[in-house]
Enzyme design. Structure first.
Site, PDB file in Angstrom:
ATOM      1  N   CYS A 171       0.796  -1.234   0.000  1.00 54.34           N
ATOM      2  CA  CYS A 171       0.000   0.000   0.000  1.00 54.34           C
ATOM      3  C   CYS A 171       0.826   1.280   0.000  1.00 54.34           C
ATOM      4  O   CYS A 171       0.511   2.227  -0.719  1.00 54.34           O
ATOM      5  CB  CYS A 171      -0.997  -0.001   1.155  1.00 54.34           C
ATOM      6  SG  CYS A 171      -0.263   0.053   2.815  1.00 54.34           S
ATOM      7  N   HIS A 179      -2.749   1.299   6.834  1.00 57.54           N
ATOM      8  CA  HIS A 179      -3.006   1.338   5.396  1.00 57.54           C
ATOM      9  C   HIS A 179      -2.704   2.747   4.911  1.00 57.54           C
ATOM     10  O   HIS A 179      -2.913   3.732   5.633  1.00 57.54           O
ATOM     11  CB  HIS A 179      -4.452   0.961   5.086  1.00 57.54           C
ATOM     12  CG  HIS A 179      -4.755   0.936   3.616  1.00 57.54           C
ATOM     13  ND1 HIS A 179      -3.953   0.272   2.711  1.00 57.54           N
ATOM     14  CD2 HIS A 179      -5.741   1.516   2.881  1.00 57.54           C
ATOM     15  CE1 HIS A 179      -4.439   0.432   1.494  1.00 57.54           C
ATOM     16  NE2 HIS A 179      -5.521   1.184   1.560  1.00 57.54           N
ATOM     17  N   ASP A 235      -7.122   5.854  -3.566  1.00 57.38           N
ATOM     18  CA  ASP A 235      -6.411   4.674  -3.063  1.00 57.38           C
ATOM     19  C   ASP A 235      -6.064   3.773  -4.245  1.00 57.38           C
ATOM     20  O   ASP A 235      -6.945   3.158  -4.849  1.00 57.38           O
ATOM     21  CB  ASP A 235      -7.290   3.926  -2.055  1.00 57.38           C
ATOM     22  CG  ASP A 235      -6.518   2.852  -1.307  1.00 57.38           C
ATOM     23  OD1 ASP A 235      -5.382   2.545  -1.704  1.00 57.38           O
ATOM     24  OD2 ASP A 235      -7.062   2.313  -0.318  1.00 57.38           O
TER      25      ASP A 235
END
Length: 665
Positions: free
Chosen positions: A225, A283, A306
């Site tokens: 991530c 995250h 994202d």
């Protein structure tokens, strides 16, 4: 003066109607175009002309032509060359306009920063070289747009839409990962990286983007991530969109849209792998600044993007832009993917005990998801906590009202077929304020009936290579005698919440008189945990207690991030553009065993033309070593050096050094 007509074109089939072609005259004589050409100087043999593009013009590479009509004779046409048009956050009419110069300097111009990792109890800044102004990066970013599925399917429409930051951000979000296309990065959470690079080893975006481009746009192996978010930050800043990297600790991944993250435990307190909902230890995503004319007023500004491939959005692995204000207010029906983003920061967590094929609900926690949401501060190395941008204070009536509002919108959406069906329709909606670590009487009750409290406390800093020493604190809050059997376990975790098999188990019997507190010590030797560690260095210790006289259960857990010593970087002398500079890098093996295959990487925009790789080989136990690198800085101003040391036993011992490079006198 001769009649001078300018023509600008972008894309494969330029079209005035689509905004990818414009025709306009000097000083705008009777031109319907929004493009403007202004005469700056008029010399005998030359003209100096400035061109001004409309704020909504498509970004990209343009061809510039000029037609000269002398009023007598034939028209002469010249192709003057190419130019690249970017978004302009300094222009009040641009959709990405940001009215703060310090913010523009940080979120557009700064080419280095920090990405926060670790856990909520130990937040670690990871230095990163964004390098958006490095050689060829702008060309690679434009190539990335042209490799998107949107361009491949309909290049004319794709180029026409490139004036919209909302559109561009969705395209880039999909292109950073490679799940649907020849995107930049392959994601890998398997702990097996022999055919690529361990995500923990990267220290910058430039090497990744250049590798992707040099291999004919083959996805680079591998990313997780923070790497996806860092690459997206580089691309968006390069295109002129203010962007920052955000870390959310205890981040929810709600796959079924019910705003509940289900966690399952066995009777030893070991967390079981859940193929659906998970809580990521941390995250990382992006926020990009833009107007949202596609939403009701008030929802512009910072938007969540994202690029980590988790769920699909309109058929592609991308996420956002979701308005941060919409997330805070529970407006989960607004585009794009706001419900998913809301769950990442504000889902409730329900713990279940799995025993003999049956599930027993242990507790429901309304506060555990979404903590210490972090980004780098403006023009500072400090951490900026932006949690209040995403949600009202946990425990407040406003926070619960927004949560229930979001839940109701999702239920309404599901009934109308907008969302996936709730996979647990029979389970209760989130109303409890219970927390882990407490033993309560049956059903859902207020805090005043809490009977036993358990908690873990570390006795020493969790340094890599040392034994882990901790105590279990037990407190009897009732006026009755308590006789507890406590099963304990320890297991490694990946940062996305996936558990690995337990490597340590123990059982304790604790007898507590009314209102008595006891400490029970434990120790996990390094020799026992070392071979089971993941790259993320996360260990979860859990305790599941049961009172002998009842069937009540109590669960408590703690996540430990093992710490490495940092790399020390010393700049030897003054740093000046185009003058030789020596840099000393000091590193050590923190383990009581030798490590092999040691490689040191060093980089820094404006300081090194490319990433430096130094083969170290073997490092003896507890050995400290140093090397000196020589370079010639080629950019002035504030710069940062990033370094990483990897071996067969560890992958990400990092360090950084900020330096100021003087310009030539």
């Amino acid at each position: 003066m001769d009649n001078i007509i300018f023509v600008v074109e972008t894309g494969p089939l330029p079209d005035v109607a689509k905004g990818t072609r414009a025709v306009f005259s000097l000083v705008g004589r009777h031109s319907p175009s929004l493009w403007v050409a202004s005469l700056e100087t008029n010399r005998a043999m030359s003209l100096e002309v400035s061109l001004c593009a409309p704020p909504m013009a498509a970004v990209g590479r343009y061809l510039l032509k000029v037609h000269i009509d002398p009023f007598q004779g034939s028209v002469t046409a010249y192709q003057l060359g190419e130019f690249i048009l970017l978004f302009n956050p300094w222009c009040p009419g641009d959709a990405v306009y940001l009215d703060s110069e310090p913010q523009r300097q940080e979120y557009v111009m700064n080419d280095y920063g920090f990405i926060y990792q670790g856990n909520k109890n130990w937040i670690r800044p990871c230095p990163w070289n964004y390098g958006q102004f490095e050689e060829n990066i702008i060309d690679i970013c434009l190539k990335l747009l042209d490799k998107s599925l949107n361009f491949q399917i309909d290049p004319v429409t794709d180029c026409a839409l490139r004036g919209s930051p909302v559109y561009i951000s969705r395209v880039v979000s999909a292109m950073i990962n490679s799940n649907d296309d020849s995107g930049v990065l392959n994601g890998n959470w398997s702990e097996h990286y022999t055919d690529g690079t361990n995500p923990a080893e990267w220290t910058g975006s430039v090497a990744i983007l250049k590798q992707w481009h040099a291999t004919g746009c083959q996805p680079v192996r591998y990313g997780q991530c923070w790497v996806f978010a860092a690459i997206m930050c580089t691309v968006m800043r390069c295109l002129g969109i203010p962007t920052r990297v955000i870390t959310n600790f205890d981040s929810g991944h709600d796959t079924d849209g019910n705003l509940i993250i289900d966690e399952y435990y066995d009777n030893t307190g070991r967390i079981l792998k859940n193929k659906k909902d998970t809580v990521w230890n941390f995250h990382v995503w992006n926020e990009c600044w833009m107007a949202r004319k596609d939403l009701p007023p008030g929802f512009g500004g910072w938007q969540v993007l994202d690029a980590t491939p988790q769920e699909t959005s309109n058929g592609l692995y991308c996420c956002g832009p979701a308005s941060v204000r919409a997330i805070k207010e529970g407006e989960v029906d607004l585009s794009y993917d706001t419900a998913f983003a809301f769950a990442m920061v504000n889902a409730d967590c329900v713990a279940w005990l799995v025993h003999e094929g049956k599930e027993q609900r242990l507790y429901q926690d309304t506060k555990s998801v979404g903590n210490f949401i972090s980004t780098k501060s403006i023009q500072s190395d400090e951490r900026d906590d932006v949690t209040e941008n995403y949600k009202y204070e946990e425990g407040s009536s406003q926070e619960r009202q927004v949560f229930l509002k979001a839940l109701q919108k999702l239920k309404t959406g599901r009934s109308q077929g907008h969302y996936e069906a709730d996979s647990h329709p029979s389970r209760p909606t989130p109303l409890s304020q219970d927390s882990p670590g407490y033993l309560n009487s049956p059903s859902l009750q207020p805090r005043d009936v809490i009977q036993v409290s358990l908690d873990f406390q570390l006795l020493d800093p969790p340094d890599m290579g040392q034994d882990i020493r901790f105590v279990l604190l037990a407190l009897n809050l009732s006026l009755q005698f308590k006789d507890l059997k406590v099963n304990l376990s320890a297991q490694s975790l990946l940062h996305d919440g996936s558990p690995l098999p337990p490597f340590w188990q123990d059982t304790a019997f604790i007898r507590l008189f009314p209102e008595e507190a006891k400490n029970h010590p434990f120790q996990i030797p390094y020799s026992q945990y070392s071979q089971y560690l993941s790259t993320d260095k996360l260990i979860r210790i859990s305790a599941l207690a049961e009172e002998k006289s009842s069937s009540e259960k109590i669960l408590v857990n703690k996540i430990i991030t093992l710490m490495y010593p940092t790399i020390i970087i010393n700049v030897l002398g003054e740093a000046t553009v185009n003058q030789p500079l020596s840099i000393q890098v000091i590193f050590s093996n923190p383990l009581s065993e030798p490590v092999v295959d040691c490689v040191l990487t060093v980089e820094g925009s404006g300081l090194f033309k490319k990433q430096q790789r130094v083969l170290i080989g073997v490092l003896k136990p507890q050995h400290r070593a140093s090397i000196t690198l020589k370079t010639v800085p080629f950019k002035s101003g504030q710069r940062q050096i990033q370094a990483n040391l990897r071996s067969n036993k560890f992958k990400d011992i990092k360090g950084y050094k900020n330096i100021y490079v003087d310009s030539m006198l």
